[in-house]
Structures are given as structure tokens and as C-alpha cells.
Design an enzyme around this catalytic site. Structure first.
Site, PDB file in Angstrom:
ATOM      1  N   THR A   1      35.813  34.775  36.895  1.00  0.00           N
ATOM      2  CA  THR A   1      34.723  35.527  37.495  1.00  0.00           C
ATOM      3  C   THR A   1      33.764  35.940  36.401  1.00  0.00           C
ATOM      4  O   THR A   1      34.077  35.864  35.211  1.00  0.00           O
ATOM      5  CB  THR A   1      35.235  36.791  38.212  1.00  0.00           C
ATOM      6  OG1 THR A   1      35.659  37.740  37.238  1.00  0.00           O
ATOM      7  CG2 THR A   1      36.396  36.473  39.142  1.00  0.00           C
TER       8      THR A   1
ATOM      9  N   SER B   1      32.952  38.856  35.661  1.00  0.00           N
ATOM     10  CA  SER B   1      33.274  40.157  35.077  1.00  0.00           C
ATOM     11  C   SER B   1      34.529  40.140  34.218  1.00  0.00           C
ATOM     12  O   SER B   1      34.549  40.679  33.121  1.00  0.00           O
ATOM     13  CB  SER B   1      33.454  41.197  36.189  1.00  0.00           C
ATOM     14  OG  SER B   1      34.470  40.787  37.090  1.00  0.00           O
ATOM     15  N   CYS B   2      35.602  39.487  34.709  1.00  0.00           N
ATOM     16  CA  CYS B   2      36.873  39.646  34.016  1.00  0.00           C
ATOM     17  C   CYS B   2      37.361  38.387  33.324  1.00  0.00           C
ATOM     18  O   CYS B   2      38.391  38.407  32.676  1.00  0.00           O
ATOM     19  CB  CYS B   2      37.951  40.127  34.985  1.00  0.00           C
ATOM     20  SG  CYS B   2      38.433  38.880  36.200  1.00  0.00           S
ATOM     21  N   GLY B   3      36.658  37.279  33.471  1.00  0.00           N
ATOM     22  CA  GLY B   3      37.147  36.058  32.851  1.00  0.00           C
ATOM     23  C   GLY B   3      38.267  35.459  33.673  1.00  0.00           C
ATOM     24  O   GLY B   3      38.242  35.478  34.893  1.00  0.00           O
TER      25      GLY B   3
END
Length: 283
Positions: free
Chosen positions: A112, A114-116
Site C-alpha cells: 500500500t 502507506s505501510c509498504g
């Protein structure tokens, strides 16, 4: 092909005054990465440098380590039912005979902005897949004043951020502070992959004399990507995670966080920071 920015109508409220106007937003689209024709990963990214992103992702996963291991990267035609191309699917072909790690059994490879990676495996997976031990001999030595100057230079080079305010950036500097490359993306892990992928394509891996600077925080994911590319120094303008610090300490990575003006925290690898020079300057 997808654009880096898009225009959307927005209701603007300022000091009680209401108006309607178009606003520039950073584009976000999915990119499916296929490896030798088989689906491997999906990441949400800002279109652009897609081939470098895919190559860098495969470096971080231990699949690729040299330019001659990469045979080709192409957009997949007929990605939609009507046969049209979305430019959101790429297929990476490795050189014949290259032995591939079985990464699909270790994690659910979905990313994603945002979080990888979600479902990332433990530190053991990093140890077993690292191609390049961090080996800057003699060690890179960096003045704190040089590190302090890098965030402003990163910000000055963020062209799309100036128009949208919605992009992360990663920049690669030489040990002397020369800006070598900068990439922007809605996901900071994608920005790093684009830098590493370009280095793979240019045949400059490992990046054993380089400094990687990222906007925002330093997650385990970003520390892993630095280690996998042989980068000795990772600096972030915000906080690192505990697992990122653990990985840095274990791998020999110098990890700097909260790099804001002359202030910074060194969480691991302090032997690369010219602390005596900094102390002398204070005295």
C-alpha cells in the site's frame, strides 16, 4: 499512460468564505508486478518510473542484484477485457538460468502507499536474501553539518510536491553531499524502489558509498531496502520504528532520524558520523 497529477473540483472554505475551484492532486493507481509472466505483487503508486519501481522492488526481495540478471521489463498489452492497455501491469523477465527465491511462500506480497509490504517476514528473511553486505571500506564518514543540509535540498528538488503537497520523496546523495538521484511517489517505499531500480538498470549496485534520505519516517521496510541495495547510511526527517533500528544495528546500517536542521538522532552506526568534528565545532 497515467499522469503524475490530476485535477479535481474542491469546495474551498477560508475564513468563513466559501468558493469552488479546481485542485491539483497527486495521482494514485495500482501497479501489478508480474515475474516471468506470473502475478507477484500489487502496489499503489504514482505513475512514472514504473520499470525502475518494479526492478527496485525485486532487488529488495532478493530476486535481482545485477543488471545482467534482468532480461526485460514491459507493460502488458491487453490488460483490460477489451484488449486496451492500462499501463498498470508490468512483466519482469529475468535472464535465462537465474535461480529465483520462493518469495511467494514467505509473505503475501501486497503493498500500500502507506505501510509498504503487508505480512512482511521476519529479520531472518532479510539475512538470507541480502545480496550485498554493507561494505564501505574505508567507512563513509559524514559531517553532521552535511546531513543537516540534505532535507532542504530534498525539498527544493520535489517538483510535484510543490503542486500537490501529497508526495513522499527519496533522494540519493554521495558521501560528499552530491545529489545523485531523487524520486517522488505517493508511497515512500515506492520512491526508494525507483531509486534502487534505476541503480540496478545503470549497473551501479551496490550503492556502497551513498546516503539515502527519505521524507517522513524510517520503517523496517525502508531500512530493509537500504540494506538490500548495500546503502550504508539511511536518514529520515521523522522517527524510525523499533524494528528498523534493530535491523540497522544488526546489519551495520547507519540510521539517522528526526533530521531537522542541525538536530538529529543517530540510532545505529554512529561510527560513520564525524562526532569529534561536531564536538569541536560546538567548542
Amino acid at each position: 499512460m497515467g499522469r503524475v497529477t490530476e485535477r479535481r473540483k474542491v469546495l474551498r472554505i477560508r475564513d468563513g468564505q466559501v468558493s469552488s475551484r479546481p485542485d491539483t492532486l497527486v495521482a494514485e493507481e495500482p501497479l501489478e508486478i508480474r515475474l516471468n509472466g506470473k502475478p507477484l505483487a500489487i502496489t499503489m503508486r504514482t505513475p512514472g518510473d514504473d520499470f525502475a519501481l518494479a526492478a527496485g522492488f525485486l532487488v529488495s526481495e532478493g530476486v535481482l542484484g545485477a543488471s545482467d540478471e534482468l532480461q526485460s521489463i514491459v507493460y502488458c498489452a491487453g490488460a483490460l477485457e477489451d484488449g486496451s492497455n492500462t499501463y498498470n501491469v508490468v512483466d519482469v523477465r529475468t535472464a535465462p538460468g537465474l535461480v529465483l527465491p520462493d518469495i511467494t511462500l514467505e509473505r503475501n506480497v501486497y503493498t500500500t502507499s502507506s505501510c509498504g509490504l503487508c505480512g512482511k517476514a521476519s529479520l531472518d528473511a532479510v539475512r538470507t536474501t541480502t545480496r550485498f553486505a554493507i561494505d564501505d571500506t574505508p567507512p563513509v564518514r559524514i559531517e553532521p553539518s552535511l546531513l543537516a543540509s540534505l532535507p532542504d535540498r530534498l525539498r527544493e528538488a520535489q517538483r510535484v510536491f510543490d503542486r500537490t503537497g501529497g508526495l513522499h520523496a527519496a533522494a540519493l546523495f554521495s558521501e560528499a553531499g552530491e545529489l545523485l538521484d531523487i524520486r517522488e511517489d505517493v508511497g515512500r517505499h515506492n520512491a526508494v524502489d525507483k531509486i534502487v531500480g534505476r541503480a540496478l538498470q545503470n549497473g551501479t549496485l551496490p550503492l556502497s558509498r551513498a546516503i539515502l534520505l527519505v521524507s517522513g519516517r524510517a520503517s523496517f521496510e525502508l531500512a530493509q531496502k537500504a540494506v538490500m541495495a548495500g546503502i550504508p547510511v539511511l536518514a529520515a526527517v521523522s522517527a524510525p520504528s523499533s524494528l528498523a533500528v534493530d535491523l540497522a544495528a544488526e546489519s551495520g546500517l547507519t540510521l539517522v532520524g528526526f533530521l531537522r536542521g542541525p538536530n538529529m538522532n543517530v540510532y545505529a552506526g554512529e561510527h560513520r558520523i564525524a562526532l569529534r568534528a561536531a564536538a569541536a565545532a560546538q567548542g
